[in-house]
Design a protein around this motif. Structure first.
Motif, PDB file in Angstrom:
ATOM      1  N   ALA A   1       0.844  -1.194   0.000  1.00  0.00           N
ATOM      2  CA  ALA A   1       0.000   0.000   0.000  1.00  0.00           C
ATOM      3  C   ALA A   1       0.878   1.241   0.000  1.00  0.00           C
ATOM      4  O   ALA A   1       2.059   1.177   0.342  1.00  0.00           O
ATOM      5  CB  ALA A   1      -0.911  -0.008   1.221  1.00  0.00           C
ATOM      6  N   HIS A   2       0.296   2.352  -0.401  1.00  0.00           N
ATOM      7  CA  HIS A   2       1.037   3.613  -0.363  1.00  0.00           C
ATOM      8  C   HIS A   2       0.085   4.802  -0.280  1.00  0.00           C
ATOM      9  O   HIS A   2      -1.100   4.682  -0.585  1.00  0.00           O
ATOM     10  CB  HIS A   2       1.946   3.753  -1.590  1.00  0.00           C
ATOM     11  CG  HIS A   2       1.215   4.081  -2.843  1.00  0.00           C
ATOM     12  ND1 HIS A   2       0.643   3.129  -3.631  1.00  0.00           N
ATOM     13  CD2 HIS A   2       0.955   5.268  -3.444  1.00  0.00           C
ATOM     14  CE1 HIS A   2       0.065   3.705  -4.664  1.00  0.00           C
ATOM     15  NE2 HIS A   2       0.231   5.008  -4.580  1.00  0.00           N
ATOM     16  N   GLU A   3       0.626   5.926   0.156  1.00  0.00           N
ATOM     17  CA  GLU A   3      -0.091   7.202   0.184  1.00  0.00           C
ATOM     18  C   GLU A   3       0.822   8.253  -0.423  1.00  0.00           C
ATOM     19  O   GLU A   3       2.014   8.273  -0.129  1.00  0.00           O
ATOM     20  CB  GLU A   3      -0.402   7.636   1.620  1.00  0.00           C
ATOM     21  CG  GLU A   3      -1.471   6.879   2.312  1.00  0.00           C
ATOM     22  CD  GLU A   3      -1.706   7.391   3.741  1.00  0.00           C
ATOM     23  OE1 GLU A   3      -1.051   8.356   4.168  1.00  0.00           O
ATOM     24  OE2 GLU A   3      -2.545   6.795   4.408  1.00  0.00           O
ATOM     25  N   ASP A   4       0.257   9.116  -1.239  1.00  0.00           N
ATOM     26  CA  ASP A   4       1.043  10.217  -1.779  1.00  0.00           C
ATOM     27  C   ASP A   4       1.372  11.195  -0.657  1.00  0.00           C
ATOM     28  O   ASP A   4       0.543  11.439   0.230  1.00  0.00           O
ATOM     29  CB  ASP A   4       0.267  10.937  -2.884  1.00  0.00           C
ATOM     30  CG  ASP A   4       0.103  10.081  -4.124  1.00  0.00           C
ATOM     31  OD1 ASP A   4       0.938   9.180  -4.339  1.00  0.00           O
ATOM     32  OD2 ASP A   4      -0.859  10.314  -4.876  1.00  0.00           O
ATOM     33  N   ARG A   5       2.570  11.717  -0.689  1.00  0.00           N
ATOM     34  CA  ARG A   5       3.035  12.686   0.310  1.00  0.00           C
ATOM     35  C   ARG A   5       3.785  13.799  -0.396  1.00  0.00           C
ATOM     36  O   ARG A   5       4.215  13.652  -1.540  1.00  0.00           O
ATOM     37  CB  ARG A   5       3.975  12.029   1.324  1.00  0.00           C
ATOM     38  CG  ARG A   5       3.368  10.913   2.145  1.00  0.00           C
ATOM     39  CD  ARG A   5       2.366  11.485   3.138  1.00  0.00           C
ATOM     40  NE  ARG A   5       1.617  10.457   3.821  1.00  0.00           N
ATOM     41  CZ  ARG A   5       1.846  10.057   5.060  1.00  0.00           C
ATOM     42  NH1 ARG A   5       2.833  10.568   5.750  1.00  0.00           N
ATOM     43  NH2 ARG A   5       1.078   9.136   5.603  1.00  0.00           N
TER      44      ARG A   5
ATOM     45  N   ARG B   1       5.987   9.595  -1.791  1.00  0.00           N
ATOM     46  CA  ARG B   1       4.965   8.733  -1.192  1.00  0.00           C
ATOM     47  C   ARG B   1       5.523   8.004   0.032  1.00  0.00           C
ATOM     48  O   ARG B   1       6.720   7.866   0.198  1.00  0.00           O
ATOM     49  CB  ARG B   1       4.409   7.755  -2.202  1.00  0.00           C
ATOM     50  CG  ARG B   1       5.369   6.709  -2.666  1.00  0.00           C
ATOM     51  CD  ARG B   1       4.728   5.806  -3.727  1.00  0.00           C
ATOM     52  NE  ARG B   1       5.690   4.873  -4.226  1.00  0.00           N
ATOM     53  CZ  ARG B   1       6.578   5.141  -5.172  1.00  0.00           C
ATOM     54  NH1 ARG B   1       6.605   6.323  -5.745  1.00  0.00           N
ATOM     55  NH2 ARG B   1       7.451   4.240  -5.563  1.00  0.00           N
TER      56      ARG B   1
ATOM     57  N   GLU C   1       7.693  16.242   6.086  1.00  0.00           N
ATOM     58  CA  GLU C   1       6.430  16.114   5.363  1.00  0.00           C
ATOM     59  C   GLU C   1       5.648  17.416   5.517  1.00  0.00           C
ATOM     60  O   GLU C   1       5.660  18.019   6.578  1.00  0.00           O
ATOM     61  CB  GLU C   1       5.600  14.982   5.945  1.00  0.00           C
ATOM     62  CG  GLU C   1       6.176  13.612   5.713  1.00  0.00           C
ATOM     63  CD  GLU C   1       5.259  12.551   6.274  1.00  0.00           C
ATOM     64  OE1 GLU C   1       4.235  12.261   5.631  1.00  0.00           O
ATOM     65  OE2 GLU C   1       5.577  12.050   7.354  1.00  0.00           O
TER      66      GLU C   1
ATOM     67  N   GLN D   1       5.206   4.309   1.585  1.00  0.00           N
ATOM     68  CA  GLN D   1       4.727   2.983   1.193  1.00  0.00           C
ATOM     69  C   GLN D   1       5.020   1.977   2.304  1.00  0.00           C
ATOM     70  O   GLN D   1       5.949   2.161   3.082  1.00  0.00           O
ATOM     71  CB  GLN D   1       5.306   2.553  -0.151  1.00  0.00           C
ATOM     72  CG  GLN D   1       6.788   2.454  -0.227  1.00  0.00           C
ATOM     73  CD  GLN D   1       7.256   2.188  -1.657  1.00  0.00           C
ATOM     74  OE1 GLN D   1       6.813   2.834  -2.598  1.00  0.00           O
ATOM     75  NE2 GLN D   1       8.153   1.245  -1.804  1.00  0.00           N
TER      76      GLN D   1
ATOM     77  N   GLN E   1       7.600   0.043   6.523  1.00  0.00           N
ATOM     78  CA  GLN E   1       7.212   1.396   6.150  1.00  0.00           C
ATOM     79  C   GLN E   1       8.444   2.173   5.682  1.00  0.00           C
ATOM     80  O   GLN E   1       9.479   2.144   6.321  1.00  0.00           O
ATOM     81  CB  GLN E   1       6.588   2.079   7.357  1.00  0.00           C
ATOM     82  CG  GLN E   1       6.024   3.431   7.065  1.00  0.00           C
ATOM     83  CD  GLN E   1       5.288   4.008   8.253  1.00  0.00           C
ATOM     84  OE1 GLN E   1       5.086   3.345   9.261  1.00  0.00           O
ATOM     85  NE2 GLN E   1       4.907   5.245   8.148  1.00  0.00           N
TER      86      GLN E   1
END
Length: 93
Positions: A6-10, A34, A92, A36, A52
């Motif tokens: 899974a991942h999230e854009d950052r 991102r 971030e 991940q 992570q």
């Protein structure tokens, strides 16, 4: 249970130039990236998250512009910046 990537854009901010190694110097600025990780389903509860890492994808033009090198067929370099984020050199936003 099966693992799932899974991942999230950052968005990351560099307040002063950072050495990413191998001659690659990331200048100050804001960069898309991102977070991940790998997660495992749990029968009773939320997924367990492992591996992570914070990733900064750089195009071939960016890598060359920042002093780095790529292989002949490489068009992208993904840099693991987890230690730099942990040390506060990259934040971030």
């Amino acid at each position: 249970m099966a693992a799932r990537a899974a991942h999230e854009d950052r968005t990351y901010k560099v307040t002063e130039a950072v050495d990413l190694g191998e001659g690659l110097i990331l200048p100050e600025g804001t960069y898309p990236g991102r977070l991940q990780w790998t997660e495992f389903s749990q029968v009773n509860g939320p997924p367990r998250i492992v591996s992570q890492r914070f990733v900064l994808p750089l195009s071939a033009a960016e890598v060359k512009g920042y002093g780095g090198k790529l292989g002949r067929t490489q068009k992208l370099r993904e840099v693991d910046i987890s230690k730099l984020v942990a040390n506060g050199l990259i934040v971030e936003v």
